[in-house]
Design an enzyme around this catalytic site. Structure first.
Site, PDB file in Angstrom:
ATOM      1  N   SER A 248      67.843   5.591  10.297  1.00 55.59           N
ATOM      2  CA  SER A 248      67.013   6.380   9.375  1.00 55.59           C
ATOM      3  C   SER A 248      66.400   7.543  10.139  1.00 55.59           C
ATOM      4  O   SER A 248      66.316   7.508  11.365  1.00 55.59           O
ATOM      5  CB  SER A 248      65.877   5.499   8.851  1.00 55.59           C
ATOM      6  OG  SER A 248      64.970   5.238   9.919  1.00 55.59           O
ATOM      7  N   ASP A 249      65.957   8.534   9.399  1.00 53.37           N
ATOM      8  CA  ASP A 249      65.064   9.487  10.050  1.00 53.37           C
ATOM      9  C   ASP A 249      63.772   8.714  10.292  1.00 53.37           C
ATOM     10  O   ASP A 249      63.582   7.596   9.812  1.00 53.37           O
ATOM     11  CB  ASP A 249      64.874  10.725   9.165  1.00 53.37           C
ATOM     12  CG  ASP A 249      64.404  11.923   9.991  1.00 53.37           C
ATOM     13  OD1 ASP A 249      64.667  13.066   9.599  1.00 53.37           O
ATOM     14  OD2 ASP A 249      63.769  11.694  11.055  1.00 53.37           O
TER      15      ASP A 249
END
Ligand code: GLC
Length: 711
Positions: A248-249
């Site tokens: 994920s970011d």
């Protein structure tokens, strides 16, 4: 002696993590809680390992143009740690080189420095498409065009990964604005997704074998991109065959079950968010374990994530430890940085002005606060603690100062209030009036994590988290430029920044304009080499410079930044030059534009079709007095098209150095795939039969030769 060698061999084999005979055996030895440890962060830039089985943490670092300042486990600078690094030109500068082999060299520098700093993964390249010139992070991306982005992005990834370090294609997908970036819901047609926003990621996976992909912050068609079944499972992993890890970011995960089932393999973030007090509280921490223990999610789902994480660990030599050692801050790396800057700067205009002889005694006045400003630490997470940074002023002083008298005047003030400093302006104009030559250095600025008085919420930057309000030059630079170009016709204008500014009020009387982007640690030297002609400029615009904002399709359709945290890409496939050509709008400077101090002629075009492939051959002659590099661009145009499509699309390019008077043969390949469009009704790629014109030229509007072929 023998004992010593045996012991050393034993130490190597058994003290580090033995390479798993098969990941399956290792996975079977892991407990559920150990697997859960591996699928979320264990600190701000590491993911969990399992000491009991000698599975190490994965260590990652930003950023896309240099290994970022060190972030220790508590997210503060690790004290007394030498984290100085090579500050490569920011990625848009690389895009403007149109030099594929330079993209590989750029990636190699980054990978070698990451390896030396003990990083397994470098969080780059950013390969989002430049849709609006206002996007704060355009400086971190490569182009408005999918073909140029995918070619330069793939080279970068191959370069990084050749050093035994993983690259990270980011941010998948449609992270094209910073406004509401954490939750803006992006909608677009499937055709725009397939033809414009997907290609660079697909190439990163299928041609560069990128080890990791970072999910974007934004939502896509209603679901967060970092855990999105269609994007991550259906397309990225099943359709494209991605073998690596989707991370994920940072703090971009919002739901445990979605994260588990929709293709997220690793939740990254910092525990500094208000929600968690410990990394085990992450969505893919205890809550995920509970879902498996309660039978809501099968343990096989976890095992598939572990398989991917172990595969990446193997690729980056976490088990066999034979990754190249890496190097940092070498002269070679700094030379690559300078070459990228020299080949990325774009000579937009030049009428009886440049180059200037640096061996002549003359008065040169350098004007502009940007001339004396450093940018390495600006922009947000991509910041770099540069080993050094040569500013424009320093470069000019070094290269012209032996003979010329160089004087410097800020000319404008960089301040939060953006108040006009009349005295500074008058002082600069008075000096310019008397000078032999004037070099104005202005443009955008950057800020974040820096001590400047100006904060990024002032919306005057190329920075993460914020977009620009418009294309107006900040700090009253326009008024200053109008006065400077009126008092001295030997004024060279140099602009730093991640994208265009409005120029019409001063461009006519300006004799020379160079767009320098953010040219990295060697930027001042590169600029001086171009101003003096020691280097012949060869950069080409990787994005359209519109005369006004509404000439850009996202703004023309009032589809930026959207309303109430939702945006629909009304323009569809008509992004950048595709729109300008479709609407016959004349940009200030078109996609692919860039001048040289010499001239090139195109001739002898010949296109041969064999086994479904087209080989395009032509001759390029340097008809000027100076060696130069030309980027030959190939655009296809469907004649009498029966469907909606852009008038022309870039489908090939090559950059070559040619001596004065020399002729060189050029060859480009076109395959049937290059002619495809995505049919939304049948949800598949198709080729429109019939005649196409193949254009070759020096920009999207400077098309020199062409021929019609039939498919
Ligand atoms: C940031 C950025 C991403 C970066 C990550 C880690 O918010 O969106 O590009 O790699 O967080 O710093």
């Amino acid at each position: 002696m023998f004992i010593k060698q045996w012991y050393f061999l034993f130490f190597i084999l058994f003290s580090c993590s033995p390479k798993p005979e098969s990941f399956q055996e290792l996975i079977e030895q892991l407990t559920l809680s150990e697997k859960i440890q591996m699928i979320h962060a264990s600190s701000s830039f590491t993911s969990g390992g399992v000491e009991r089985l000698n599975i190490p943490e994965l260590v990652m670092s930003d950023g896309p143009y240099g290994v970022r300042v060190e972030h220790g486990r508590d997210y503060t600078r690790v004290k007394d740690f030498d984290d100085q690094a090579t500050y490569l030109p920011k990625c848009i500068t690389l895009g403007a080189t149109w030099n594929k082999s330079l993209g590989v060299a750029y990636g190699k520098v980054l990978g070698a420095e990451a390896a030396e700093r003990g990083k397994d993964i470098i969080l780059g390249p950013g390969i989002n498409i430049i849709r609006s010139p206002l996007n704060g992070r355009n400086f971190e991306y490569l182009s408005e065009d999918p073909y140029l982005t995918k070619q330069m992005g793939a080279g970068y990834i191959l370069g990084v990964q050749s050093q035994g370090v993983g690259a990270c294609a980011k941010h998948f997908v449609a992270n094209n604005q910073e406004t509401w970036r954490h939750d803006v819901n992006v909608n677009m047609s499937e055709r725009a997704l397939r033809e414009i926003y997907f290609p660079a990621f697909k190439t990163a996976v299928q041609e560069a074998d990128v080890y990791t992909v970072m999910g974007a912050y934004n939502k896509f068609r209603g679901t967060h991109a970092s855990h999105h079944h269609y994007l991550l499972n259906a397309v990225l992993k099943e359709e494209w065959g991605f073998r690596g890890v989707v991370m994920s970011d940072w703090n971009a995960t919002h739901n445990s079950k979605e994260a588990l089932l929709n293709g997220l393999d690793l939740e990254m973030g910092t525990e500094l968010s208000e929600r968690v007090s410990d990394y085990d509280d992450f969505y893919l921490g205890k809550p995920a374990q509970a879902l498996v223990e309660n039978g809501v999610v099968k343990s096989a789902v976890i095992d598939e994530k572990i398989q991917r994480i172990l595969w990446v660990m193997d690729q980056v030599h976490k088990f066999d430890l034979d990754r190249p050692e890496g190097k940092r801050n070498t002269r070679d790396h700094q030379n690559i940085a300078r070459q990228v800057a020299e080949e990325g700067m774009v000579l937009l205009k030049n009428e009886q002005c440049l180059p200037w002889d640096r061996h002549v005694a003359q008065d040169i006045v350098v004007i502009g606060a940007n001339a004396n400003r450093k940018f390495c630490m600006g922009g947000g997470s991509s910041q770099v603690n540069a080993k050094y940074e040569i500013t424009a002023l320093e470069g000019i002083q070094r290269h012209f100062g032996q003979q010329a008298k160089i004087s410097y005047f800020p000319g404008y003030k960089i301040s939060k209030a953006q108040e006009k400093d009349t005295a500074l302006m008058q002082q600069a104009v008075a000096a310019a009036k008397k000078a032999d030559k004037v070099i104005f250095v202005g443009g955008w600025i950057q800020n974040w994590f820096s001590g400047d008085s100006v904060r990024w919420e002032d919306h005057i930057f190329d920075s993460e988290e914020v977009d620009k309000p418009d294309l107006k030059l900040p700090f009253h630079q326009r008024e200053l430029l109008e006065q400077l170009t009126a008092v001295n016709d030997q004024t060279a204008i140099v602009l730093y920044g991640g994208g265009p500014v409005e120029m019409s009020s001063w461009l006519l009387q300006a004799k020379a304009v160079i767009f320098a982007w953010y040219p990295g640690m060697e930027g001042g030297n590169a600029l001086a080499n171009i101003l003096s002609g020691a280097v012949n400029p060869s950069g080409k615009l990787p994005m359209t410079f519109p005369k006004k904002l509404s000439d850009n399709s996202a703004h023309y359709f009032a589809a930026y930044p959207g309303t109430n945290h939702s945006v629909n890409y009304e323009e569809g496939i008509y992004v950048g030059y595709r729109f300008a050509d479709h609407k016959n709008i004349d940009p200030e400077f078109c996609f692919g534009h860039g001048l040289s101090y010499t001239t090139f002629e195109y001739s002898d075009l010949n296109i041969v079709k064999r086994d479904g492939q087209f080989t395009v051959k032509l001759t390029i002659e340097n008809t000027g007095q100076q060696e130069g590099k030309e980027t030959v661009q190939l655009y296809i145009e469907k004649l009498n098209s029966q469907i909606e499509r852009a008038p022309r699309e870039l489908k090939g390019f090559t950059k070559l150095a040619i001596k004065a008077g020399e002729r060189k043969a050029v060859e480009l390949q076109l395959s049937e795939e290059d002619f495809q469009f995505y049919d939304e009704t049948d949800r598949r790629w198709k080729v429109e039969k019939g005649p196409y014109k193949i254009h070759l030229g020096a920009s999207s509007r400077d098309l020199r030769v062409g021929a019609v072929i039939d498919i």
